[in-house]
Write a protein that holds these residues in place. Structure first.
Motif, mmCIF file in Angstrom:
data_model
loop_
_atom_site.group_PDB
_atom_site.id
_atom_site.type_symbol
_atom_site.label_atom_id
_atom_site.label_comp_id
_atom_site.label_asym_id
_atom_site.label_seq_id
_atom_site.Cartn_x
_atom_site.Cartn_y
_atom_site.Cartn_z
ATOM 1 N N LYS A 65 38.453 13.439 52.476
ATOM 2 C CA LYS A 65 39.878 13.173 52.233
ATOM 3 C C LYS A 65 40.050 11.845 51.508
ATOM 4 C CE LYS A 65 42.003 15.870 55.953
ATOM 5 N NZ LYS A 65 42.713 15.827 57.251
ATOM 6 N N ARG A 66 39.294 10.852 51.944
ATOM 7 C CA ARG A 66 39.382 9.537 51.312
ATOM 8 C C ARG A 66 38.917 9.601 49.858
ATOM 9 N NH1 ARG A 66 36.542 3.985 53.520
ATOM 10 N NH2 ARG A 66 34.658 5.284 53.551
ATOM 11 N N LEU A 67 37.841 10.317 49.606
ATOM 12 C CA LEU A 67 37.348 10.443 48.235
ATOM 13 C C LEU A 67 38.335 11.211 47.360
ATOM 14 C CD1 LEU A 67 33.560 11.210 48.850
ATOM 15 C CD2 LEU A 67 34.603 9.037 48.183
ATOM 16 N N THR A 68 38.854 12.306 47.886
ATOM 17 C CA THR A 68 39.801 13.119 47.110
ATOM 18 C C THR A 68 41.040 12.327 46.746
ATOM 19 O OG1 THR A 68 38.988 15.124 48.195
ATOM 20 C CG2 THR A 68 41.098 15.289 47.093
ATOM 21 N N SER A 69 41.474 11.437 47.635
ATOM 22 C CA SER A 69 42.680 10.636 47.369
ATOM 23 C C SER A 69 42.463 9.661 46.221
ATOM 24 C CB SER A 69 43.104 9.884 48.630
ATOM 25 O OG SER A 69 42.211 8.819 48.917
ATOM 26 N N THR A 70 41.208 9.306 45.937
ATOM 27 C CA THR A 70 40.940 8.364 44.842
ATOM 28 C C THR A 70 40.630 9.081 43.525
ATOM 29 O OG1 THR A 70 38.544 8.222 45.180
ATOM 30 C CG2 THR A 70 39.927 6.773 46.524
ATOM 31 N N LEU A 71 40.634 10.405 43.550
ATOM 32 C CA LEU A 71 40.241 11.189 42.381
ATOM 33 C C LEU A 71 41.470 11.603 41.578
ATOM 34 C CD1 LEU A 71 37.488 12.339 41.321
ATOM 35 C CD2 LEU A 71 38.077 14.465 42.507
ATOM 36 N N ARG A 72 41.405 11.436 40.276
ATOM 37 C CA ARG A 72 42.492 11.896 39.413
ATOM 38 C C ARG A 72 42.491 13.415 39.350
ATOM 39 N NH1 ARG A 72 40.718 7.463 35.706
ATOM 40 N NH2 ARG A 72 42.237 5.781 35.938
ATOM 41 N N ALA A 73 43.652 14.012 39.092
ATOM 42 C CA ALA A 73 43.749 15.465 38.920
ATOM 43 C C ALA A 73 42.802 15.894 37.795
ATOM 44 C CB ALA A 73 45.176 15.868 38.593
ATOM 45 N N GLY A 74 42.050 16.937 38.051
ATOM 46 C CA GLY A 74 41.070 17.413 37.078
ATOM 47 C C GLY A 74 39.723 16.729 37.192
ATOM 48 N N GLY A 75 39.638 15.732 38.079
ATOM 49 C CA GLY A 75 38.389 15.010 38.260
ATOM 50 C C GLY A 75 37.422 15.761 39.172
ATOM 51 N N TYR A 76 36.183 15.283 39.211
ATOM 52 C CA TYR A 76 35.118 15.980 39.940
ATOM 53 C C TYR A 76 34.493 15.099 41.021
ATOM 54 C CZ TYR A 76 35.031 19.526 36.269
ATOM 55 O OH TYR A 76 35.366 20.528 35.391
ATOM 56 N N ILE A 77 34.229 15.712 42.166
ATOM 57 C CA ILE A 77 33.290 15.155 43.131
ATOM 58 C C ILE A 77 31.990 15.927 42.932
ATOM 59 C CG2 ILE A 77 32.730 14.771 45.548
ATOM 60 C CD1 ILE A 77 35.721 14.805 46.161
ATOM 61 N N ALA A 78 30.923 15.205 42.606
ATOM 62 C CA ALA A 78 29.631 15.832 42.322
ATOM 63 C C ALA A 78 28.661 15.498 43.446
ATOM 64 C CB ALA A 78 29.089 15.330 40.990
ATOM 65 N N LEU A 79 28.172 16.522 44.119
ATOM 66 C CA LEU A 79 27.331 16.340 45.295
ATOM 67 C C LEU A 79 25.900 16.786 45.038
ATOM 68 C CD1 LEU A 79 29.656 17.984 48.003
ATOM 69 C CD2 LEU A 79 29.655 15.590 47.238
ATOM 70 N N MET A 80 24.957 16.037 45.622
ATOM 71 C CA MET A 80 23.590 16.525 45.763
ATOM 72 C C MET A 80 23.252 16.532 47.241
ATOM 73 S SD MET A 80 20.930 15.126 42.873
ATOM 74 C CE MET A 80 19.566 16.097 43.499
ATOM 75 N N THR A 81 22.925 17.689 47.752
ATOM 76 C CA THR A 81 22.456 17.856 49.117
ATOM 77 C C THR A 81 21.707 19.178 49.135
ATOM 78 O OG1 THR A 81 23.146 17.789 51.460
ATOM 79 C CG2 THR A 81 24.521 19.076 49.957
ATOM 80 N N HIS A 82 20.935 19.435 50.159
ATOM 81 C CA HIS A 82 20.221 20.718 50.200
ATOM 82 C C HIS A 82 21.042 21.688 51.045
ATOM 83 C CE1 HIS A 82 15.936 22.502 49.810
ATOM 84 N NE2 HIS A 82 16.873 23.414 49.628
ATOM 85 N N LEU A 83 21.551 22.728 50.394
ATOM 86 C CA LEU A 83 22.401 23.685 51.091
ATOM 87 C C LEU A 83 21.596 24.605 52.000
ATOM 88 C CD1 LEU A 83 24.933 24.902 48.366
ATOM 89 C CD2 LEU A 83 25.286 23.214 50.170
ATOM 90 N N LEU A 84 22.211 24.940 53.116
ATOM 91 C CA LEU A 84 21.695 26.001 53.968
ATOM 92 C C LEU A 84 22.042 27.339 53.323
ATOM 93 C CD1 LEU A 84 22.597 25.181 57.688
ATOM 94 C CD2 LEU A 84 20.383 25.954 56.852
ATOM 95 N N THR A 85 21.100 28.229 53.241
ATOM 96 C CA THR A 85 21.380 29.564 52.709
ATOM 97 C C THR A 85 20.972 30.600 53.746
ATOM 98 O OG1 THR A 85 19.199 29.932 51.713
ATOM 99 C CG2 THR A 85 20.809 28.684 50.408
ATOM 100 N N GLU A 86 21.300 31.842 53.469
ATOM 101 C CA GLU A 86 20.924 32.924 54.392
ATOM 102 C C GLU A 86 19.408 33.074 54.469
ATOM 103 O OE1 GLU A 86 22.951 36.403 53.098
ATOM 104 O OE2 GLU A 86 24.947 35.636 53.624
#
Length: 215
Positions: free
Chosen positions: A145-166
């Motif tokens: 929520k804190r990160l999204t509040s600092t992001l301009r409309a159309g902007g991106y949060i880019a994540l690197m993490t290892h996703l859990l998959t099936e």
């Protein structure tokens, strides 16, 4: 008194034990599907920092740059020239920010241990990167929520993490074994996060995720 365990992502009290080893337990939220380690098993902040201090994130290490390029290259295709960004959880040896600045973008740094500048959260950014960070967050929804509040409309949060998959064999999954890793995202929990925060979800790979701010 029995402490009620709630999901750190959606605050649900509905969850089930999916794995237990000699160090800690792992729960899966029945509502948002986030997998998490209960607070009673978290490292202290002092022990957490000691672990991060051992990370050798060297900007001159070509292998490390290659690892980060998994996120940098697709991000560079999405953002305008000379964009203004934040590297959230920049760590003891900021490198991704340098890689992006080499491409003429400007990047601020934030890390709770190494660059604790709360002033970044009153600014507005075109993009935010978080590489190998979200699996460490004690309060992931609050942080997003804190990160999204600092992001301009159309902007991106880019994540690197290892996703859990099936296909993930959780009991033998290396990613859960790091004692500072306390939360694990999958497609369902990412979809929940995106819906709650009005973000457009793009799962680029098992390690790279983009969240675009709508409106």
């Amino acid at each position: 008194m029995i402490k009620i365990i709630t999901c750190p992502l959606c605050q649900s009290k509905n969850h089930s034990l999916i794995h237990k080893d000699r160090h800690r337990e792992y729960l899966s939220c029945s509502d948002c599907r986030f997998v998490f380690v209960p607070k009673s098993f978290h490292l202290s902040e002092a022990d957490e920092k000691l672990r991060y201090d051992t990370h050798n994130n060297d900007p001159s290490d070509n292998r490390y740059r290659q690892f980060l390029s998994q996120l940098a290259e697709p991000l560079l295709q999405k953002i305008p020239e000379k964009s203004y960004g934040l590297d959230f959880g920049s760590g003891p040896g900021p490198t991704l920010s340098l890689m992006l600045e080499e491409k003429k973008h400007h990047v601020e740094l934030y890390d709770k241990f190494y660059a604790s500048n709360q002033g970044v959260f009153i600014k507005k950014f075109d993009f935010i990167t978080a590489t190998e960070v979200v699996e460490h967050l004690r309060s992931p929804m609050l942080e997003f929520k804190r990160l999204t509040s600092t992001l301009r409309a159309g902007g991106y949060i880019a994540l690197m993490t290892h996703l859990l998959t099936e296909e993930t064999d959780f009991s033998n999954w290396y990613y859960k074994n790091d004692p500072s890793h306390i939360g694990f995202f999958n497609k369902q929990s990412l979809a929940y996060l995106a819906k709650e925060l009005k973000l457009e979800l793009d799962i680029y790979s098992e390690r790279v995720i983009f969240l675009k701010k709508l409106g």
